[in-house]
Scaffold this motif. Structure first.
Motif: not given
Length: 317
Positions: A166-168, A204-208, A264-270
């Motif tokens: 479920n993370v990505e 949704k967590i987005s970070f760079k 670059k933006v990285y996204t994961f879900y939790m």
């Protein structure tokens, strides 16, 4: 070297997640093709209308992040798979409880096969102050059959398992959503649609990260997300509450598998992990002062110029 002298970190989290009385109720016609074992009343066809809630943004927006289609009005087509995955409804489970919170009809599964996802005809029983719950995107038409969800209390206390799958998000995956409404169901020829507002069960967590020109030799080799809860809550956590509570909930750490680059933006879900806040203002003490089992991200960094290794720890929130 000071923590942020060479690498600046920006983080944003969105999609805040990211929820029978014993007496007989009416007569059930056993020859009715819509009657199912466990129904306590006959059912009628009722139009259900979905509203996917707009995400709430926590933190600083990232200009090159992919925002959800739920942020604006428009049609149900998009060229961005992630946008579609964050709002799409493929299937729903419908649960109906009476005014006392007891199961009124057996849970029913519906595939959402039409491109018109905002409205779907379902079957509900007539009743005063019925509690109608919808769980979307399980992808499993047998999901509720082996679970005791016979009361509202049991439904909202159930914790949906969260896995690394479920993370990505990819174009074939869908976010779990939940919604509920209290409504009096009456058999009328002009029955108005029942509006269900769906809330995503994951954040949704987005970070760079941005590497300064003077630190061009620094390379991020690995990113680990720590303290992801193992379960998702069925109901949205009220703003004034923290969740999970206590110290006995399980967590996992997940390594993001990417070729990392600055900007670059990285996204994961939790699942939700809202453990409270800290009064600490000293960056050197943040690891010791954070709430127990709070979410944090680790960046493992090496230097191509001198072979040194560094570990950056960032608490999101």
């Amino acid at each position: 070297m000071k923590l942020f002298s060479h690498i600046a970190m920006f983080a944003a989290g969105m999609l805040a997640l990211a929820s029978c009385s014993d007496e007989s109720i009416g007569d059930i016609d056993v020859d009715d093709p819509f009657v199912q074992p466990g129904d306590r009343a006959a059912t009628i066809e009722v139009p259900l209308r979905f509203h996917v809630e707009k995400p709430s943004l926590i933190g600083k927006p990232l200009v090159n992040d992919i925002s959800s289609r739920a942020e604006g009005e428009g049609d149900d087509t998009t060229d961005a798979p992630e946008k579609a995955a964050e709002e799409a409804i493929n299937d729903i489970w419908v649960f109906q409880y009476d005014e006392n919170g007891n199961q009124l009809i057996v849970p029913r599964f519906y595939k959402v096969e039409s491109s018109e996802i905002r409205k779907l005809n379902i079957r509900l029983a007539e009743g005063n102050d019925s509690h109608v719950y919808v769980l979307a995107n399980t992808g499993d038409e047998t999901w509720a059959q082996d679970k005791d969800l016979t009361t509202v209390e049991k439904f909202v206390s159930y914790e949906y398992p969260f896995t690394e799958d479920n993370v990505e998000m990819d174009e074939d995956e869908r976010l779990l959503m939940e919604g509920h409404v209290e409504s009096t169901i009456r058999k009328e020829t002009d029955l108005h649609p029942i509006d269900i507002h769906l809330t995503r069960m994951m954040a949704k967590i987005s970070f760079k990260y941005v590497t300064a020109a003077a630190a061009a030799s620094l390379v991020v080799n690995r990113v680990i997300i720590n303290n992801m809860p193992m379960n998702m809550r069925m109901e949205e956590t009220p703003k004034e509450e923290n969740y999970p509570t206590g110290e006995d909930f399980e967590t996992r750490s997940v390594t993001l598998d990417n070729n990392f680059s600055s900007g670059k933006v990285y996204t994961f879900y939790m699942p939700a992990n809202r453990r409270g806040s800290s009064s600490n203002t000293d960056p050197k003490l943040k690891n010791n002062g954070a709430p127990d089992k709070a979410l944090y991200v680790q960046l493992f960094v090496s230097s191509k110029s001198n072979g040194s290794n560094y570990l950056y720890t960032i608490y999101l929130g």
